[in-house]
Design a protein around this motif. Structure first.
Motif, short mmCIF file in Angstrom:
data_model
loop_
_atom_site.label_atom_id
_atom_site.label_comp_id
_atom_site.label_asym_id
_atom_site.label_seq_id
_atom_site.Cartn_x
_atom_site.Cartn_y
_atom_site.Cartn_z
N VAL A 34 18.01 -11.85 34.26
CA VAL A 34 18.56 -11.73 35.62
C VAL A 34 17.53 -11.10 36.55
O VAL A 34 17.34 -11.55 37.69
CB VAL A 34 19.87 -10.92 35.61
N THR A 35 16.84 -10.08 36.08
CA THR A 35 15.82 -9.43 36.90
C THR A 35 14.70 -10.40 37.25
O THR A 35 14.24 -10.43 38.40
CB THR A 35 15.24 -8.21 36.15
N MET A 36 14.28 -11.20 36.31
CA MET A 36 13.21 -12.16 36.58
C MET A 36 13.67 -13.26 37.54
O MET A 36 12.91 -13.66 38.42
CB MET A 36 12.72 -12.79 35.27
N MET A 37 14.91 -13.70 37.40
CA MET A 37 15.44 -14.73 38.31
C MET A 37 15.54 -14.19 39.73
O MET A 37 15.17 -14.87 40.69
CB MET A 37 16.81 -15.22 37.83
N VAL A 38 16.02 -12.96 39.87
CA VAL A 38 16.14 -12.36 41.20
C VAL A 38 14.76 -12.14 41.80
O VAL A 38 14.54 -12.41 42.98
CB VAL A 38 16.94 -11.04 41.12
N SER A 39 13.82 -11.68 41.00
CA SER A 39 12.45 -11.45 41.49
C SER A 39 11.80 -12.76 41.91
O SER A 39 11.14 -12.82 42.96
CB SER A 39 11.61 -10.79 40.41
N PHE A 40 11.98 -13.80 41.13
CA PHE A 40 11.42 -15.11 41.47
C PHE A 40 12.03 -15.64 42.76
O PHE A 40 11.32 -16.14 43.64
CB PHE A 40 11.66 -16.10 40.32
N THR A 41 13.34 -15.52 42.90
CA THR A 41 14.02 -15.98 44.11
C THR A 41 13.55 -15.20 45.33
O THR A 41 13.31 -15.78 46.39
CB THR A 41 15.54 -15.85 43.96
N LEU A 42 13.39 -13.89 45.18
CA LEU A 42 12.89 -13.06 46.28
C LEU A 42 11.49 -13.50 46.68
O LEU A 42 11.20 -13.61 47.88
CB LEU A 42 12.91 -11.59 45.87
#
Length: 73
Positions: free
Chosen positions: A9-17
């Protein structure tokens, strides 16, 4: 399992940001060099949206990390 899900989840949020920030910077740069666009109006409209998106994602990342750390103890 929970640590792996939190990392995902952290990686997905970081990538989206990152994608959102790069897109907004690209659009701002394109508008900056366009003669038809009034730069003052663009920055007046985009600035609050930019701050809201960045703040929301940072808050989400902090919440995920803090809730993950609490449950391990």
């Amino acid at each position: 399992m929970k640590a792996k899900l939190t990392f995902l989840v952290t990686m997905m949020v970081s990538f989206t940001l990152c994608i959102v920030i790069m897109s907004m910077v690209f659009v701002l740069m394109a508008g900056l060099f366009d003669d038809k666009v009034d730069n003052a109006e663009i920055f007046k409209l985009i600035s609050p949206a930019f701050q809201t998106i960045v703040g929301g994602f940072i808050g989400l990342l902090a919440g995920v990390k803090l809730s993950h750390d609490e449950e391990e103890k």
